[in-house]
Write a protein that holds these residues in place. Structure first.
Motif, PDB file in Angstrom:
ATOM      1  N   MET A 182      33.559  39.499  40.402  1.00 44.83           N
ATOM      2  CA  MET A 182      32.406  38.948  39.678  1.00 44.83           C
ATOM      3  C   MET A 182      31.257  38.725  40.632  1.00 44.83           C
ATOM      4  SD  MET A 182      33.982  36.231  37.056  1.00 44.83           S
ATOM      5  CE  MET A 182      35.138  36.772  35.818  1.00 44.83           C
ATOM      6  N   ALA A 183      30.069  39.140  40.224  1.00 45.58           N
ATOM      7  CA  ALA A 183      28.886  38.894  41.049  1.00 45.58           C
ATOM      8  C   ALA A 183      28.044  37.773  40.446  1.00 45.58           C
ATOM      9  CB  ALA A 183      28.070  40.161  41.180  1.00 45.58           C
ATOM     10  N   CYS A 184      27.852  37.813  39.109  1.00 41.43           N
ATOM     11  CA  CYS A 184      26.962  36.813  38.506  1.00 41.43           C
ATOM     12  C   CYS A 184      27.739  35.742  37.732  1.00 41.43           C
ATOM     13  CB  CYS A 184      25.942  37.494  37.596  1.00 41.43           C
ATOM     14  SG  CYS A 184      26.658  38.174  36.083  1.00 41.43           S
ATOM     15  N   GLY A 187      27.436  37.399  32.673  1.00 41.59           N
ATOM     16  CA  GLY A 187      27.209  38.543  31.785  1.00 41.59           C
ATOM     17  C   GLY A 187      25.981  39.363  32.124  1.00 41.59           C
ATOM     18  N   ARG A 190      27.110  43.085  34.738  1.00 42.89           N
ATOM     19  CA  ARG A 190      28.051  44.038  34.110  1.00 42.89           C
ATOM     20  C   ARG A 190      29.166  44.484  35.066  1.00 42.89           C
ATOM     21  NH1 ARG A 190      27.016  42.360  29.364  1.00 42.89           N
ATOM     22  NH2 ARG A 190      24.866  42.582  28.728  1.00 42.89           N
ATOM     23  N   HIS A 202      33.524  41.845  28.881  1.00 43.12           N
ATOM     24  CA  HIS A 202      33.182  41.330  30.210  1.00 43.12           C
ATOM     25  C   HIS A 202      34.038  40.110  30.502  1.00 43.12           C
ATOM     26  CE1 HIS A 202      29.852  43.976  29.282  1.00 43.12           C
ATOM     27  NE2 HIS A 202      29.885  44.204  30.585  1.00 43.12           N
ATOM     28  N   CYS A 204      33.792  37.778  32.563  1.00 44.79           N
ATOM     29  CA  CYS A 204      33.127  36.488  32.809  1.00 44.79           C
ATOM     30  C   CYS A 204      32.700  35.787  31.526  1.00 44.79           C
ATOM     31  CB  CYS A 204      31.944  36.658  33.754  1.00 44.79           C
ATOM     32  SG  CYS A 204      30.597  37.645  33.108  1.00 44.79           S
TER      33      CYS A 204
HETATM   34  S1  FES Z   1      30.269  38.969  36.650  1.00 42.91           S
HETATM   35 FE1  FES Z   1      28.345  39.781  36.170  1.00 42.91          FE
HETATM   36  S2  FES Z   1      28.652  40.494  34.126  1.00 42.91           S
HETATM   37 FE2  FES Z   1      30.507  39.509  34.592  1.00 42.91          FE
END
Ligand code: FES
Ligand SMILES: Cc1cc2nc3c(=O)[nH]c(=O)nc-3n(C[C@H](O)[C@H](O)[C@H](O)COP(=O)(O)OP(=O)(O)OC[C@H]3O[C@@H](n4cnc5c(N)ncnc54)[C@H](O)[C@@H]3O)c2cc1C
Length: 217
Positions: A182-184, A187, A190, A202, A204
């Motif tokens: 996970m980066a963010c 959502g 992506r 997704h 997250c």
């Molecule tokens: S971690 Fe960025 S969309 Fe799920």
């Protein structure tokens, strides 16, 4: 969902590489929701929220620089709670987890009275209130012996989750916590997309917990 700080109350060493960090603060969350924790890395790192004897807690398995940093800190900058969380179906459930997931296990056990089984390759260094099995063969034997449950929830490594899914799927619905990068966490990037039988999801925002048979054959 917001940015805030958590201050460490205690760091309990559970195995050589796994820790339970308890915090002084309280937080409302749904079981298996997670926080993204700031580390010196560019991206924040996801950790599932849980509880340890009345304290807000996370479990951390040290596998790289970010996790090594987290277990050394007295205060953490975090963002959350994130994810949909997991509300189990009715009936008697069993959770199968690794030592790094003990805080989630404690929380789920408290809220839903599910049985908890911990599978570990390393010796546990702390007393825990759940049954522990050591070694791969013993883990398989345990899974084969489980019966009379209405649902299972499995959280750990990808490999351990797949083994558990394959051995439990004929007995009752098996819910799996997916471990995508996970980066963010919200959502936007992506990066955590997975293909399911209901299309792209997704992890997250739609998970992190999904029915295993929605994702795996
Ligand atoms: S971690 Fe960025 S969309 Fe799920
Ligand atoms: C929803 C969610 C909840 C999580 N909850 C917990 C938790 O409660 N406790 C916990 O200990 N860990 C949890 N994780 C995993 C944790 O976020 C990663 O282990 C952590 O980000 C690794 O950071 P690092 O900088 O120490 O390691 P890195 O330097 O980023 O990675 C070290 C090694 O681990 C691999 N790796 C890193 N992240 C992952 C991943 N997500 N899946 C597979 N391999 C990976 C890398 O390829 C590399 O080989 C969770 C992950 C997700 C997606």
């Amino acid at each position: 969902m917001e940015n805030f700080s958590l201050t460490t109350k205690n760091t309990l060493k559970v195995t050589e590489n796994s820790f339970i960090i308890t915090f002084n603060e309280k937080l409302d969350f749904i079981p298996t929701q997670f926080i993204m924790i700031e580390t010196p890395s560019v991206v924040r790192k996801p950790f599932a929220l849980g509880e340890w004897f009345n304290d807000l807690a996370i479990g951390v398995e040290v596998i790289g620089k970010g996790t090594a940093y987290i277990v050394e800190q007295k205060a953490l900058k975090v963002h959350g709670p994130l994810g949909k969380g997991f509300v189990p179906p009715s009936g008697k459930g069993a959770m199968i987890a690794t030592p790094a997931c003990l805080a989630i296990a404690f929380d789920l056990h408290q809220r839903y009275d599910c049985d908890v089984f911990i599978g570990s390759v390393e010796k546990l260094l702390a007393e825990i209130p759940f049954e522990v099995v050591y070694g791969n063969d013993e883990f398989v034997e345990l899974l084969e012996s489980l019966s009379g449950y209405d649902w299972f929830y499995v959280v750990g490594s990808d490999q351990m989750e797949k083994v558990a899914f394959d051995l439990l799927r004929q007995k009752a619905p098996v819910y799996i916590s997916f471990n995508e990068y996970m980066a963010c966490g919200i959502g936007a990037c992506r990066g955590c997309a997975i293909q399911t039988k209901e299309g792209i999801k997704h992890v997250c925002i739609d998970g992190p917990v999904f029915r295993g048979d929605l994702v795996w054959n």
